[in-house]
Scaffold this motif. Sequence first.
Motif, PDB file in Angstrom:
ATOM      1  N   ARG A   1       0.467  -1.070   0.316  1.00 26.27           N
ATOM      2  CA  ARG A   1      -0.047   0.659   0.523  1.00 26.27           C
ATOM      3  C   ARG A   1       0.683   1.375  -0.371  1.00 26.27           C
ATOM      4  O   ARG A   1       0.454   2.113  -0.369  1.00 26.27           O
ATOM      5  N   ALA A   2       1.677   1.302   0.704  1.00 29.18           N
ATOM      6  CA  ALA A   2       2.513   2.398   0.834  1.00 29.18           C
ATOM      7  C   ALA A   2       3.420   2.635  -0.825  1.00 29.18           C
ATOM      8  O   ALA A   2       3.307   4.160  -0.972  1.00 29.18           O
ATOM      9  N   ILE A   3       3.908   1.400  -1.117  1.00 26.41           N
ATOM     10  CA  ILE A   3       4.764   2.006  -1.962  1.00 26.41           C
ATOM     11  C   ILE A   3       3.577   1.970  -3.256  1.00 26.41           C
ATOM     12  O   ILE A   3       3.951   3.414  -4.334  1.00 26.41           O
ATOM     13  N   TRP A   4       2.459   1.989  -3.565  1.00 28.51           N
ATOM     14  CA  TRP A   4       1.215   2.651  -4.950  1.00 28.51           C
ATOM     15  C   TRP A   4       0.916   3.674  -3.963  1.00 28.51           C
ATOM     16  O   TRP A   4       1.118   4.865  -5.098  1.00 28.51           O
ATOM     17  N   LEU A   5       0.723   3.986  -2.546  1.00 28.37           N
ATOM     18  CA  LEU A   5       1.118   5.479  -2.546  1.00 28.37           C
ATOM     19  C   LEU A   5       1.937   6.788  -2.618  1.00 28.37           C
ATOM     20  O   LEU A   5       1.932   7.248  -3.058  1.00 28.37           O
ATOM     21  N   LEU A   6       2.556   5.782  -2.859  1.00 28.28           N
ATOM     22  CA  LEU A   6       4.100   6.715  -3.165  1.00 28.28           C
ATOM     23  C   LEU A   6       4.192   6.840  -4.962  1.00 28.28           C
ATOM     24  O   LEU A   6       5.256   8.278  -4.848  1.00 28.28           O
ATOM     25  N   ALA A   7       3.198   6.179  -5.191  1.00 27.32           N
ATOM     26  CA  ALA A   7       4.009   6.031  -6.529  1.00 27.32           C
ATOM     27  C   ALA A   7       3.082   7.205  -7.511  1.00 27.32           C
ATOM     28  O   ALA A   7       2.986   7.245  -8.387  1.00 27.32           O
ATOM     29  N   ILE A   8       1.805   7.345  -6.655  1.00 24.22           N
ATOM     30  CA  ILE A   8       0.396   8.159  -7.190  1.00 24.22           C
ATOM     31  C   ILE A   8       1.499   9.421  -7.825  1.00 24.22           C
ATOM     32  O   ILE A   8       1.472   9.795  -8.864  1.00 24.22           O
ATOM     33  N   PRO A   9       2.066   9.795  -6.694  1.00 25.18           N
ATOM     34  CA  PRO A   9       2.577  11.680  -7.744  1.00 25.18           C
ATOM     35  C   PRO A   9       3.703  11.332  -8.567  1.00 25.18           C
ATOM     36  O   PRO A   9       3.785  12.249  -9.368  1.00 25.18           O
ATOM     37  N   MET A  10       3.969  10.427  -8.565  1.00 19.33           N
ATOM     38  CA  MET A  10       4.915  10.330  -9.354  1.00 19.33           C
ATOM     39  C   MET A  10       5.186   9.691 -10.845  1.00 19.33           C
ATOM     40  O   MET A  10       5.560   9.818 -12.345  1.00 19.33           O
TER      41      MET A  10
END
Length: 82
Positions: free
Chosen positions: A43-52
Motif C-alpha cells: 500500500r505504501a509503494i502504491w501511494l508513493l507512486a501516485i505523485p510520480m
Amino acid sequence: MATPVDPSAAEPPIPAGRRSFWKDARAALAGAELDYTSGSLTRAIWLLAIPMVLEMAMESTFAVVDVFFVARVAADVGPRAA
C-alpha cells in the motif's frame, strides 16, 4: 502558566492502516504527510507512486506540446534561399 499552542504547528502524521485507500490516495495527491511505516508495504509503494506517475504523465504531455509548437515554428521559417 499554560504554554501557548502554536496554530501553525503541523499535526502528527496519521497511521496509514486507519484510513481507506482512496482517502490516502487523495492525501498523497494533496501532499499530506502520512505515516507509511505502520501499514502494508504494498500500500505504501502504491501511494508513493501516485505523485510520480502523475509527474511523468505531465512531463510527457509537456514534451509532446513542446514538439508540436517547435514543429510549427520550423514550418513558418521555411528553407533558406542560397
